[in-house]
Motif scaffolding. Structure first.
Motif, PDB file in Angstrom:
ATOM      1  N   TYR A  70     -13.304   4.969  10.593  1.00 20.99           N
ATOM      2  CA  TYR A  70     -12.198   4.804   9.648  1.00 20.99           C
ATOM      3  C   TYR A  70     -11.442   3.521  10.012  1.00 20.99           C
ATOM      4  CZ  TYR A  70      -7.783   5.516   7.217  1.00 20.99           C
ATOM      5  OH  TYR A  70      -6.668   5.358   6.401  1.00 20.99           O
ATOM      6  N   TYR A  72      -8.225   0.849   8.838  1.00 22.17           N
ATOM      7  CA  TYR A  72      -7.016   0.648   8.013  1.00 22.17           C
ATOM      8  C   TYR A  72      -6.466  -0.749   8.304  1.00 22.17           C
ATOM      9  CZ  TYR A  72      -2.287   1.236   6.181  1.00 22.17           C
ATOM     10  OH  TYR A  72      -1.113   1.075   5.480  1.00 22.17           O
ATOM     11  N   ASN A  82      -2.668  -2.720   1.052  1.00 23.12           N
ATOM     12  CA  ASN A  82      -3.384  -2.287   2.261  1.00 23.12           C
ATOM     13  C   ASN A  82      -4.849  -1.983   1.939  1.00 23.12           C
ATOM     14  OD1 ASN A  82      -0.934  -2.400   3.688  1.00 23.12           O
ATOM     15  ND2 ASN A  82      -0.407  -0.312   3.021  1.00 23.12           N
ATOM     16  N   GLN A  83      -5.697  -2.149   2.965  1.00 17.72           N
ATOM     17  CA  GLN A  83      -7.131  -1.896   2.776  1.00 17.72           C
ATOM     18  C   GLN A  83      -7.571  -0.731   3.669  1.00 17.72           C
ATOM     19  OE1 GLN A  83      -9.666  -5.312   3.306  1.00 17.72           O
ATOM     20  NE2 GLN A  83     -11.534  -4.041   3.454  1.00 17.72           N
ATOM     21  N   LYS A  84      -8.360   0.175   3.097  1.00 13.22           N
ATOM     22  CA  LYS A  84      -8.875   1.328   3.854  1.00 13.22           C
ATOM     23  C   LYS A  84     -10.398   1.383   3.722  1.00 13.22           C
ATOM     24  CE  LYS A  84      -4.781   4.103   2.759  1.00 13.22           C
ATOM     25  NZ  LYS A  84      -4.290   5.333   2.105  1.00 13.22           N
ATOM     26  N   GLU A  85     -11.010   1.736   4.822  1.00 17.38           N
ATOM     27  CA  GLU A  85     -12.461   1.908   4.806  1.00 17.38           C
ATOM     28  C   GLU A  85     -12.832   3.183   5.571  1.00 17.38           C
ATOM     29  OE1 GLU A  85     -14.656  -1.391   6.234  1.00 17.38           O
ATOM     30  OE2 GLU A  85     -13.750  -2.835   4.846  1.00 17.38           O
ATOM     31  N   GLN A 271     -14.349   2.530   0.353  1.00 19.85           N
ATOM     32  CA  GLN A 271     -13.427   1.406   0.567  1.00 19.85           C
ATOM     33  C   GLN A 271     -12.369   1.405  -0.516  1.00 19.85           C
ATOM     34  OE1 GLN A 271     -14.750  -2.754  -0.128  1.00 19.85           O
ATOM     35  NE2 GLN A 271     -14.270  -3.078   2.072  1.00 19.85           N
TER      36      GLN A 271
END
Length: 398
Positions: A70, A72, A82-85, A271
């Motif tokens: 994970y 962030y 914000n970017q999340k994967e 993503q």
């Protein structure tokens, strides 16, 4: 009525305890081996070690654990968002590798059983040889005690004759010297028995073993050499261990080949960025270039070594059995000759009669008696050696 019944019960209980104590005191060789198999500390440790190895063989047979990731990222400036994967991946060897690994583990477990059986057989053979040697010494001690009584009676007779002025002090001294020789041999016999009893106690896990037999059980029949050699080869755990090792190495070659094939990877990815989301399947494959170079060649070399070791052991094993069998055959022939000679006790009676009638001197008597004793001692030794040689040849039955 109640008193009669009570006495009957007490008497029955006492008789039962007496029989139980006698049965415990009068062990047989088979009973000793049963005790050693159950109580030997080395075998108990070997059994635990064997189980631990089997558990070890079962590890590493499944695919790698899945990997969860994970990420962030805090965007700058704030308007960037914000970017999340998120990712879930699973990597596996080429599918055929797992079946090969399980096959190797199964063969290794069987090999561990053979190794334990080999250790058990060696320890039981030690116990059997010690027990047979103890029986020989018990038999020798009984013979020595009889000799001591006979020579002591003769010594008393010479002593009485000397004091009456009818005998010869030299004859008395000869008898006394013979008594001292027999006593010294008895003491040495007692010391050797004590050593063997301690050895059996050690093999029996520290518990004393009472073996007072003074006669050997009938020797089991030993088959012809070719039959015996085949029987041993089929059941000998030492050979079985090496055979199993050769099979293990053959399978390890196949495992190495399977592991040299491309690895597969699959999973799921997600993503999120700037309010938008992306998700889908992840797939990959490794390119086998250099990571497992020479692994197949290495396992092939080990496999050739294991096969050569097995063939060498088979040749050595046959020669070992053949030599032991020839020694057994020679012992049997010698033992038969001595048995025929020892079955004529009239020789000793005639010798005693000749001394009593004055037909031979005390010096001649003791010289002939020494010859007879030496012959009988040799007979006892041959009997014990034959028993132990049979035990060695039939160790595969333990």
């Amino acid at each position: 009525m109640r008193k009669t019944m009570y006495r009957y019960l007490i008497t029955s209980l006492c008789l039962y305890l007496l029989v139980a104590v006698q049965a415990k005191a009068q062990q047989t060789v088979a009973g000793v081996l049963q005790q050693v198999a159950a109580n030997n500390k080395t075998l108990q440790a070997a059994a635990q070690y064997s189980e631990a190895r089997k558990l070890e063989f079962k590890t590493g047979l499944n695919p790698e654990d899945p990997f969860v990731e994970y990420v962030y990222f805090n965007g700058q400036p704030a308007e960037a968002g914000n970017q999340k994967e998120f990712a879930l991946t699973q990597r596996i060897d080429f599918p055929t590798a797992y079946g090969r690994k399980r096959r190797v583990a199964s063969l290794q477990e069987a090999q561990a059983d053979y190794q334990y059986a080999q250790q058990r057989q060696n320890i039981l053979l030690q116990a059997q040889q010690a027990a047979l040697q103890l029986i020989y010494l018990n038999k020798q001690a009984r013979e020595l005690e009889k000799r001591y009584q006979d020579v002591e009676a003769l010594y008393r007779r010479f002593q009485k004759s000397t004091r009456a002025g009818e005998g010869n002090v030299l004859d008395e001294n000869k008898a006394r010297i013979r008594l001292l020789d027999i006593r010294a041999t008895l003491q040495a016999n007692k010391a050797r028995r004590r050593v063997l009893e301690e050895k059996l106690k050690e093999l029996n896990g520290g518990q004393p073993v009472a073996l007072s037999d003074t006669a050997f059980a009938a020797m089991p029949a030993v088959p012809a050499f070719e039959v015996l050699d085949s029987l041993i080869e089929v059941s000998d755990p030492r050979l079985k261990t090496l055979e199993q090792q050769a099979r293990v190495q053959e399978e390890k070659v196949k495992v190495a080949r399977a592991l040299a094939l491309p690895k597969l990877e699959g999973g799921y990815r997600y993503q999120s960025i700037l309010g938008q989301t992306f998700q889908g399947v992840h797939a990959g494959i490794s390119i086998p270039l250099w990571e497992r170079r020479n692994t197949v060649s290495t396992q092939q070399a080990y496999s050739q070594y294991a096969q050569a070791q097995l063939e060498a052991e088979r040749v050595s094993h046959r020669q070992e059995v053949k030599q032991a069998y020839e020694e057994y055959r020679v012992l049997q022939e010698s033992l038969r000759d001595y048995q025929e000679l020892m079955e004529r006790p009239e020789n000793l009676r005639l010798l005693e009669k000749a001394l009593r009638l004055g037909e031979i001197s005390a010096a001649e008597y003791f010289m002939e008696l020494s010859f007879y004793y030496d012959t009988y001692d040799k007979y006892l030794e041959l009997e014990a050696e034959a028993q132990q040689k049979v035990a060695e040849l039939l160790r595969y039955t333990l």
